[in-house]
Design a protein around this motif. Sequence first.
Motif, PDB file in Angstrom:
ATOM      1  N   SER A   1       0.824  -1.211   0.000  1.00 16.40           N
ATOM      2  CA  SER A   1       0.000   0.000   0.000  1.00 16.40           C
ATOM      3  C   SER A   1       0.856   1.257   0.000  1.00 16.40           C
ATOM      4  O   SER A   1       0.517   2.249  -0.649  1.00 16.40           O
ATOM      5  N   ILE A   2       1.981   1.233   0.710  1.00 18.80           N
ATOM      6  CA  ILE A   2       2.888   2.388   0.689  1.00 18.80           C
ATOM      7  C   ILE A   2       3.467   2.575  -0.705  1.00 18.80           C
ATOM      8  O   ILE A   2       3.546   3.698  -1.216  1.00 18.80           O
TER       9      ILE A   2
ATOM     10  N   THR B   1       0.899   4.062  -2.996  1.00 20.70           N
ATOM     11  CA  THR B   1       0.666   5.470  -2.701  1.00 20.70           C
ATOM     12  C   THR B   1       1.779   6.334  -3.272  1.00 20.70           C
ATOM     13  O   THR B   1       1.525   7.407  -3.819  1.00 20.70           O
TER      14      THR B   1
ATOM     15  N   SER C   1       1.345   6.453  -7.096  1.00 21.67           N
ATOM     16  CA  SER C   1       0.152   7.168  -7.568  1.00 21.67           C
ATOM     17  C   SER C   1       0.373   8.676  -7.492  1.00 21.67           C
ATOM     18  O   SER C   1       1.423   9.159  -7.105  1.00 21.67           O
TER      19      SER C   1
ATOM     20  N   GLU D   1      -0.767  10.798  -5.469  1.00 20.35           N
ATOM     21  CA  GLU D   1      -0.924  11.389  -4.140  1.00 20.35           C
ATOM     22  C   GLU D   1       0.325  12.187  -3.771  1.00 20.35           C
ATOM     23  O   GLU D   1       1.445  11.801  -4.076  1.00 20.35           O
TER      24      GLU D   1
ATOM     25  N   LEU E   1       1.735  10.682   2.146  1.00 23.57           N
ATOM     26  CA  LEU E   1       1.322   9.384   2.663  1.00 23.57           C
ATOM     27  C   LEU E   1       0.471   9.617   3.897  1.00 23.57           C
ATOM     28  O   LEU E   1       0.920  10.199   4.878  1.00 23.57           O
ATOM     29  N   SER E   2      -0.748   9.161   3.870  1.00 16.13           N
ATOM     30  CA  SER E   2      -1.682   9.381   4.961  1.00 16.13           C
ATOM     31  C   SER E   2      -1.430   8.387   6.102  1.00 16.13           C
ATOM     32  O   SER E   2      -1.141   7.218   5.864  1.00 16.13           O
TER      33      SER E   2
ATOM     34  N   LEU F   1      -3.966   5.652   6.030  1.00 16.93           N
ATOM     35  CA  LEU F   1      -3.684   4.608   5.050  1.00 16.93           C
ATOM     36  C   LEU F   1      -2.791   3.535   5.655  1.00 16.93           C
ATOM     37  O   LEU F   1      -3.011   2.347   5.446  1.00 16.93           O
TER      38      LEU F   1
ATOM     39  N   SER G   1      -3.901  -0.245   6.226  1.00 17.95           N
ATOM     40  CA  SER G   1      -3.154  -1.339   5.602  1.00 17.95           C
ATOM     41  C   SER G   1      -2.669  -2.343   6.640  1.00 17.95           C
ATOM     42  O   SER G   1      -2.596  -3.537   6.352  1.00 17.95           O
TER      43      SER G   1
END
Length: 92
Positions: free
Chosen positions: A48-49, A52, A55, A57, A60-61, A64, A68
């Motif tokens: 997921s990192i 992110t 993408s 974005e 990094l939230s 998120l 994850s």
Amino acid sequence: MQIISFILVILPVLYIMSIFQKKSKNKVNKKNYKILMLLSIVGVVLSSILMTIVSKEDHLSFMLVIASIGAGIIWGIIVSIVLFFLSKLLNK
């Protein structure tokens, strides 16, 4: 990038395959389940990192990362159940 993410998520399944390919008659123990959970969590979090970062974005939230980790735990539980049933079916 998607291939790398797929490999990171599928790491626990590869670990299960390596357990059952060994010729020894060792039983599946708690250590195997711990390694499986750790691989699941790390694989999903890194995937997921990575997605992110790749993408569009800008940042990094924190949510998120938390989500994850939760998804990794759920994935680890599912794969652990599969390992349990496989060990019972194959008498290992």
